[in-house]
Design a protein around this motif. Structure first.
Motif, PDB file in Angstrom:
ATOM      1  N   PRO A  49       8.220  -0.888  -8.820  1.00 46.49           N
ATOM      2  CA  PRO A  49       9.089  -0.261  -7.823  1.00 46.49           C
ATOM      3  C   PRO A  49      10.390  -1.034  -7.658  1.00 46.49           C
ATOM      4  O   PRO A  49      10.401  -2.274  -7.662  1.00 46.49           O
ATOM      5  N   GLY A  50      11.490  -0.319  -7.534  1.00 46.35           N
ATOM      6  CA  GLY A  50      12.795  -0.952  -7.355  1.00 46.35           C
ATOM      7  C   GLY A  50      13.279  -0.826  -5.922  1.00 46.35           C
ATOM      8  O   GLY A  50      12.521  -0.482  -5.017  1.00 46.35           O
ATOM      9  N   ARG A  51      14.570  -1.079  -5.722  1.00 42.89           N
ATOM     10  CA  ARG A  51      15.146  -1.038  -4.379  1.00 42.89           C
ATOM     11  C   ARG A  51      14.985   0.334  -3.734  1.00 42.89           C
ATOM     12  O   ARG A  51      14.676   0.430  -2.556  1.00 42.89           O
TER      13      ARG A  51
ATOM     14  N   GLU B  68      13.025   0.971  -0.230  1.00 41.40           N
ATOM     15  CA  GLU B  68      13.706   1.592   0.911  1.00 41.40           C
ATOM     16  C   GLU B  68      12.958   2.840   1.372  1.00 41.40           C
ATOM     17  O   GLU B  68      12.833   3.094   2.579  1.00 41.40           O
ATOM     18  N   ARG B  69      12.445   3.600   0.420  1.00 40.03           N
ATOM     19  CA  ARG B  69      11.700   4.801   0.767  1.00 40.03           C
ATOM     20  C   ARG B  69      10.408   4.442   1.512  1.00 40.03           C
ATOM     21  O   ARG B  69      10.039   5.095   2.496  1.00 40.03           O
ATOM     22  N   ALA B  70       9.739   3.387   1.049  1.00 36.69           N
ATOM     23  CA  ALA B  70       8.514   2.940   1.722  1.00 36.69           C
ATOM     24  C   ALA B  70       8.823   2.445   3.128  1.00 36.69           C
ATOM     25  O   ALA B  70       8.091   2.739   4.083  1.00 36.69           O
ATOM     26  N   GLN B  71       9.919   1.703   3.273  1.00 30.53           N
ATOM     27  CA  GLN B  71      10.308   1.203   4.589  1.00 30.53           C
ATOM     28  C   GLN B  71      10.634   2.363   5.533  1.00 30.53           C
ATOM     29  O   GLN B  71      10.244   2.345   6.710  1.00 30.53           O
ATOM     30  N   GLN B  72      11.312   3.380   5.032  1.00 24.01           N
ATOM     31  CA  GLN B  72      11.640   4.543   5.857  1.00 24.01           C
ATOM     32  C   GLN B  72      10.382   5.272   6.307  1.00 24.01           C
ATOM     33  O   GLN B  72      10.300   5.748   7.453  1.00 24.01           O
TER      34      GLN B  72
ATOM     35  N   MET C   4       0.831  -1.202   0.000  1.00 23.32           N
ATOM     36  CA  MET C   4       0.000   0.000   0.000  1.00 23.32           C
ATOM     37  C   MET C   4       0.868   1.257   0.000  1.00 23.32           C
ATOM     38  O   MET C   4       0.579   2.233  -0.705  1.00 23.32           O
ATOM     39  N   VAL C   5       1.942   1.237   0.772  1.00 23.60           N
ATOM     40  CA  VAL C   5       2.838   2.395   0.827  1.00 23.60           C
ATOM     41  C   VAL C   5       3.605   2.542  -0.491  1.00 23.60           C
ATOM     42  O   VAL C   5       3.801   3.658  -0.981  1.00 23.60           O
ATOM     43  N   LEU C   6       3.984   1.424  -1.077  1.00 26.74           N
ATOM     44  CA  LEU C   6       4.705   1.463  -2.356  1.00 26.74           C
ATOM     45  C   LEU C   6       3.881   2.110  -3.466  1.00 26.74           C
ATOM     46  O   LEU C   6       4.436   2.674  -4.417  1.00 26.74           O
ATOM     47  N   MET C   7       2.564   2.018  -3.366  1.00 27.35           N
ATOM     48  CA  MET C   7       1.714   2.624  -4.388  1.00 27.35           C
ATOM     49  C   MET C   7       1.926   4.128  -4.460  1.00 27.35           C
ATOM     50  O   MET C   7       1.639   4.752  -5.486  1.00 27.35           O
ATOM     51  N   GLY C   8       2.433   4.716  -3.391  1.00 28.16           N
ATOM     52  CA  GLY C   8       2.704   6.145  -3.402  1.00 28.16           C
ATOM     53  C   GLY C   8       3.905   6.536  -4.254  1.00 28.16           C
ATOM     54  O   GLY C   8       4.125   7.725  -4.493  1.00 28.16           O
TER      55      GLY C   8
ATOM     56  N   VAL D 147       8.225   6.308 -10.560  1.00 19.66           N
ATOM     57  CA  VAL D 147       8.730   5.199 -11.383  1.00 19.66           C
ATOM     58  C   VAL D 147       8.022   5.092 -12.719  1.00 19.66           C
ATOM     59  O   VAL D 147       8.491   4.415 -13.629  1.00 19.66           O
ATOM     60  N   GLY D 148       6.856   5.737 -12.881  1.00 22.74           N
ATOM     61  CA  GLY D 148       6.136   5.661 -14.140  1.00 22.74           C
ATOM     62  C   GLY D 148       5.057   4.595 -14.105  1.00 22.74           C
ATOM     63  O   GLY D 148       5.077   3.662 -13.299  1.00 22.74           O
TER      64      GLY D 148
END
Length: 264
Positions: free
Chosen positions: A109-111, A115-119, A94-98, A103-104
């Motif tokens: 989503p890549g590494r 990492e940004r989602a985890q942070q 869900m966070v990665l969707m942001g 990324v287009g």
């Protein structure tokens, strides 16, 4: 964000009648008003989801009508009151969707995005939920997940539609504290709310809407007053100051009368 003379109508009915205000980075703004006053419509105009009949919204001086969808997504993020996805995605997904604005549309989503989602999850204290199903966490945890998604989106303006409406007391306080911290970190945080106490306790500015117009605009101590709250909600209320005026609470006026009756 600068909102200039926004007007909007559904058919023959005027919903917004010349609404203007500014939201600066580093500020927490509460839009206060009763049901049906036009708060959600105002947000949709601010987000570019509705086109106002008059007026415009600018972000960093640029009209949103001149901004592409990816450019707008990099500037402003929307956190709804509630969200129930069709699929039970993990909290991390869900966070990665942001991150899709970076990324287009046809890229995964890549590494860097992970990492940004985890942070973002760690910043909000919900990293332990990353592998849990979004549909299996509490209402407060869902709201925190949506805020984490907005942070991962890297938008500096956060717009929240009654974010605490369905939360219990503890989660409501935690959410308000998180929003206050985000504003202190340089985000422009805008929420709609029905709660005048919440607006006073946490906000830097308050916009009071009544009949589609700005009834009051400014610092909480200037806008959260007996007259304004009584007009907004059609009740006779009193705003009381506590702790030397640093805290205010709104109570029905008959509370004072009942206290006088008990004293006599």
């Amino acid at each position: 964000m600068r909102v200039d003379d926004i007007r909007f109508s559904y058919g023959a009915g005027d919903v917004l009648r010349g609404v203007s205000f500014t939201a600066e980075y580093g500020e927490f703004l509460s839009v206060l008003g009763p049901n049906g006053v036009g708060k959600s419509t105002l947000f949709k105009c601010m987000l570019g989801l509705l086109t106002p009949t008059e007026g415009e919204t600018r972000i960093d001086g640029k009209p949103i009508r001149e901004m592409s969808a990816p450019e707008l997504a990099r500037s402003i993020a929307y956190i709804p009151q509630s969200h129930n996805p069709v699929f039970n995605f993990s909290v991390l997904d869900m966070v990665l969707m942001g991150t899709t604005a970076q990324v287009g549309a046809f890229s995964a989503p890549g590494r860097e995005q992970i990492e940004r989602a985890q942070q973002a999850l760690e910043r909000l204290g919900i990293a332990h939920l990353r592998d849990r199903g979004y549909g299996n966490v509490s209402g407060g945890e869902r709201q925190m997940t949506l805020i984490a998604r907005a942070i991962a989106q890297r938008a500096r303006i956060l717009v929240m539609d009654e974010p605490s409406a369905s939360l219990d007391f503890g989660n409501r306080i935690r959410l308000m504290q998180t929003m206050r911290t985000l504003a202190a970190d340089g985000y422009a945080v805008i929420q709609s709310t029905h709660d005048p106490d919440q607006a006073f306790l946490y906000s830097d500015k308050v916009l009071a809407l009544y009949s589609g117009r700005v009834l009051a605009w400014g610092r909480p101590e200037e806008t959260v007053t007996d007259e304004v709250i009584s007009t907004l909600y059609g009740l006779d209320v009193r705003v009381y100051s506590l702790h030397g005026g640093s805290v205010r609470v709104c109570l029905p006026a008959d509370i004072e009368r009942k206290e006088e009756e008990r004293s006599s």
